[in-house]
Design an enzyme around this catalytic site. Structure first.
Site, PDB file in Angstrom:
ATOM      1  N   HIS A 212      -7.456   0.626  -6.309  1.00 48.07           N
ATOM      2  CA  HIS A 212      -7.640  -0.194  -5.098  1.00 48.07           C
ATOM      3  C   HIS A 212      -8.355  -1.493  -5.507  1.00 48.07           C
ATOM      4  O   HIS A 212      -9.502  -1.734  -5.148  1.00 48.07           O
ATOM      5  CB  HIS A 212      -8.465   0.593  -4.075  1.00 48.07           C
ATOM      6  CG  HIS A 212      -8.451   0.008  -2.698  1.00 48.07           C
ATOM      7  ND1 HIS A 212      -7.640  -1.051  -2.321  1.00 48.07           N
ATOM      8  CD2 HIS A 212      -9.151   0.341  -1.578  1.00 48.07           C
ATOM      9  CE1 HIS A 212      -7.860  -1.323  -1.044  1.00 48.07           C
ATOM     10  NE2 HIS A 212      -8.765  -0.502  -0.569  1.00 48.07           N
TER      11      HIS A 212
ATOM     12  N   GLN B  53     -10.258  -4.048  -3.033  1.00 46.40           N
ATOM     13  CA  GLN B  53     -11.577  -3.640  -2.545  1.00 46.40           C
ATOM     14  C   GLN B  53     -12.667  -4.060  -3.526  1.00 46.40           C
ATOM     15  O   GLN B  53     -13.764  -4.454  -3.137  1.00 46.40           O
ATOM     16  CB  GLN B  53     -11.612  -2.119  -2.350  1.00 46.40           C
ATOM     17  CG  GLN B  53     -12.925  -1.615  -1.778  1.00 46.40           C
ATOM     18  CD  GLN B  53     -13.179  -2.091  -0.357  1.00 46.40           C
ATOM     19  OE1 GLN B  53     -12.326  -1.950   0.495  1.00 46.40           O
ATOM     20  NE2 GLN B  53     -14.356  -2.650  -0.105  1.00 46.40           N
TER      21      GLN B  53
ATOM     22  N   ARG C 133     -13.466  -8.567   2.343  1.00 45.78           N
ATOM     23  CA  ARG C 133     -12.049  -8.342   2.036  1.00 45.78           C
ATOM     24  C   ARG C 133     -11.253  -9.590   2.414  1.00 45.78           C
ATOM     25  O   ARG C 133     -10.357 -10.020   1.691  1.00 45.78           O
ATOM     26  CB  ARG C 133     -11.518  -7.127   2.821  1.00 45.78           C
ATOM     27  CG  ARG C 133     -12.094  -5.788   2.409  1.00 45.78           C
ATOM     28  CD  ARG C 133     -11.662  -5.395   1.018  1.00 45.78           C
ATOM     29  NE  ARG C 133     -10.216  -5.346   0.893  1.00 45.78           N
ATOM     30  CZ  ARG C 133      -9.457  -4.309   1.264  1.00 45.78           C
ATOM     31  NH1 ARG C 133     -10.016  -3.223   1.757  1.00 45.78           N
ATOM     32  NH2 ARG C 133      -8.141  -4.343   1.112  1.00 45.78           N
TER      33      ARG C 133
ATOM     34  N   ASP D   1     -17.184   7.198  -1.600  1.00 46.68           N
ATOM     35  CA  ASP D   1     -15.930   7.077  -0.850  1.00 46.68           C
ATOM     36  C   ASP D   1     -15.643   8.456  -0.255  1.00 46.68           C
ATOM     37  O   ASP D   1     -16.328   9.443  -0.601  1.00 46.68           O
ATOM     38  CB  ASP D   1     -14.807   6.632  -1.828  1.00 46.68           C
ATOM     39  CG  ASP D   1     -13.475   6.348  -1.144  1.00 46.68           C
ATOM     40  OD1 ASP D   1     -13.437   6.214   0.089  1.00 46.68           O
ATOM     41  OD2 ASP D   1     -12.447   6.276  -1.869  1.00 46.68           O
TER      42      ASP D   1
ATOM     43  N   ARG E  91       0.873  -1.178   0.000  1.00 49.57           N
ATOM     44  CA  ARG E  91       0.000   0.000   0.000  1.00 49.57           C
ATOM     45  C   ARG E  91       0.908   1.224   0.000  1.00 49.57           C
ATOM     46  O   ARG E  91       1.696   1.419   0.920  1.00 49.57           O
ATOM     47  CB  ARG E  91      -0.913   0.018   1.227  1.00 49.57           C
ATOM     48  CG  ARG E  91      -1.635   1.339   1.390  1.00 49.57           C
ATOM     49  CD  ARG E  91      -2.748   1.330   2.409  1.00 49.57           C
ATOM     50  NE  ARG E  91      -3.899   0.603   1.905  1.00 49.57           N
ATOM     51  CZ  ARG E  91      -5.121   0.691   2.441  1.00 49.57           C
ATOM     52  NH1 ARG E  91      -5.337   1.465   3.487  1.00 49.57           N
ATOM     53  NH2 ARG E  91      -6.127   0.001   1.930  1.00 49.57           N
TER      54      ARG E  91
ATOM     55  N   CYS F  82     -16.195   1.674   0.702  1.00 45.04           N
ATOM     56  CA  CYS F  82     -15.041   0.846   1.075  1.00 45.04           C
ATOM     57  C   CYS F  82     -14.658   1.011   2.539  1.00 45.04           C
ATOM     58  O   CYS F  82     -14.001   0.130   3.099  1.00 45.04           O
ATOM     59  CB  CYS F  82     -13.855   1.147   0.167  1.00 45.04           C
ATOM     60  SG  CYS F  82     -13.249   2.836   0.292  1.00 45.04           S
TER      61      CYS F  82
END
Ligand code: CP
Ligand code: NVA
Length: 306
Positions: A132, A135, A288, A220, A105, A260
């Site tokens: 991402h 996700q 996840r 988001d 990340r 998310c």
């Protein structure tokens, strides 16, 4: 030495593999529920490089490796040589001689690409400024569990044209759905990412028009990690883009809401929606774990289904 299989964006796996992976994630979830011990990654090690904060990503990868009989090592720039300027290529060469897969990340997407180019083992993008993809595996699994195949559905993305939005654009291509993107001017997704999706993706300035009759509404945060100092400016620009009950009422009657997480109630989403009956965010967060276990199994060559 064979070339490792990386997962840097959703485009790295063909649609058939992505769909099989979702089904496998659902199976793995049921196995956990049933108390089945399944340890395909015994003695395997995942390196986890985090240059940005995380709750879900860290815990889901670490718990997933433990459930699979393996181990995960948390690496932060604060206490590794990565934070003291050791080149990413050198870190890739060294770490990939010691661990069996690496999850990263970070900020610049180029960095995960550079790491992957010099790695002997699979590399997973666990969020960059651009994408991402992990996700989206969880989001697509959540949709499938509740509603079946995603193909032919319409999704509205309301908010920033950010890393999650870019991954939704890639998902529209791979899972064959239509995506309405509602962003204030100046916050659009990258034109080349959108252009590659062709007419599967349409840009809106009016969020209410974007959600009309859609099957899924997604949002988001307005300021992503690294944009904290823009928070005030962004709160003004995005003021009309909060996902509210009134907005959800314009979507299809059985529409779902995803985020998310972490979420900011009263900013990008009202508390009424986030905590309401159409919201599936907690299932989405749990997935996840299961989706990434299916991904680890695949990339580490342990998936009998692949
Ligand atoms: N959704 C997500 O990636 O959460 P974390 O930042 O907590 O990992
Ligand atoms: N767009 C957000 C997602 C967090 C999981 C960020 O990059 O901070």
């Amino acid at each position: 030495m064979t070339t490792p299989r990386h997962f840097l964006t959703l485009l790295d796996l063909p649609p058939e593999t992505l769909n099989r992976l979702i089904l496998r994630a659902i199976e793995l979830k049921q196995m956990v529920r049933d108390g089945v011990i399944y340890e395909p990654l015994k003695n395997r090690v995942l390196g986890m490089i985090f240059e940005k904060s995380s709750t879900r990503t860290r815990v889901s990868f670490e718990a997933g490796m433990a459930q699979f009989g393996g181990h995960a090592i948390f690496l932060s720039p604060r206490d590794t040589q990565l934070g003291r300027g050791e080149p990413i290529e050198d870190s890739a060469r060294v770490l990939s001689r010691m661990v069996d897969a690496v999850m990263i990340r970070t900020y610049e997407h180029d960095k995960v690409e550079a790491f992957a180019a010099h790695s002997r083992v699979p590399v997973i993008n666990a969020l960059t400024d651009l994408y991402h993809p992990c996700q989206l595996l969880a989001d697509m699994q959540t949709w499938y569990e509740l509603r079946g195949p995603m193909a032919g559905k319409t999704v509205a993305w309301v908010g920033d044209g950010n890393n999650m939005c870019h991954s939704y654009i890639n998902a529209a291509r791979q899972f064959d759905f239509k995506l309405h993107i509602a962003c204030p001017e100046g916050y659009d997704p990258l034109p080349d990412v959108m252009a590659a999706a062709g007419d599967r993706v349409a840009l809106f300035r009016d969020p209410l028009a974007a959600v009309d009759d859609v099957d899924l509404v997604v949002t988001d945060v307005w300021a992503s990690m690294g944009q904290e100092e823009e928070q005030t400016l962004r709160a003004l620009a995005f003021a009309d883009f909060q996902v509210t009950g009134a907005m959800m009422a314009r979507a299809a009657p059985d529409a779902l809401f995803m985020h998310c997480l972490p979420a900011h109630r009263g900013e990008e989403v009202s508390a009424e929606v986030l905590d309401g009956p159409q919201s599936v965010v907690w299932e989405e967060a749990e997935n996840r774990l299961h989706a990434q276990k299916a991904l680890l199994e695949l990339l580490m060559g342990m998936a009998e289904w692949a």
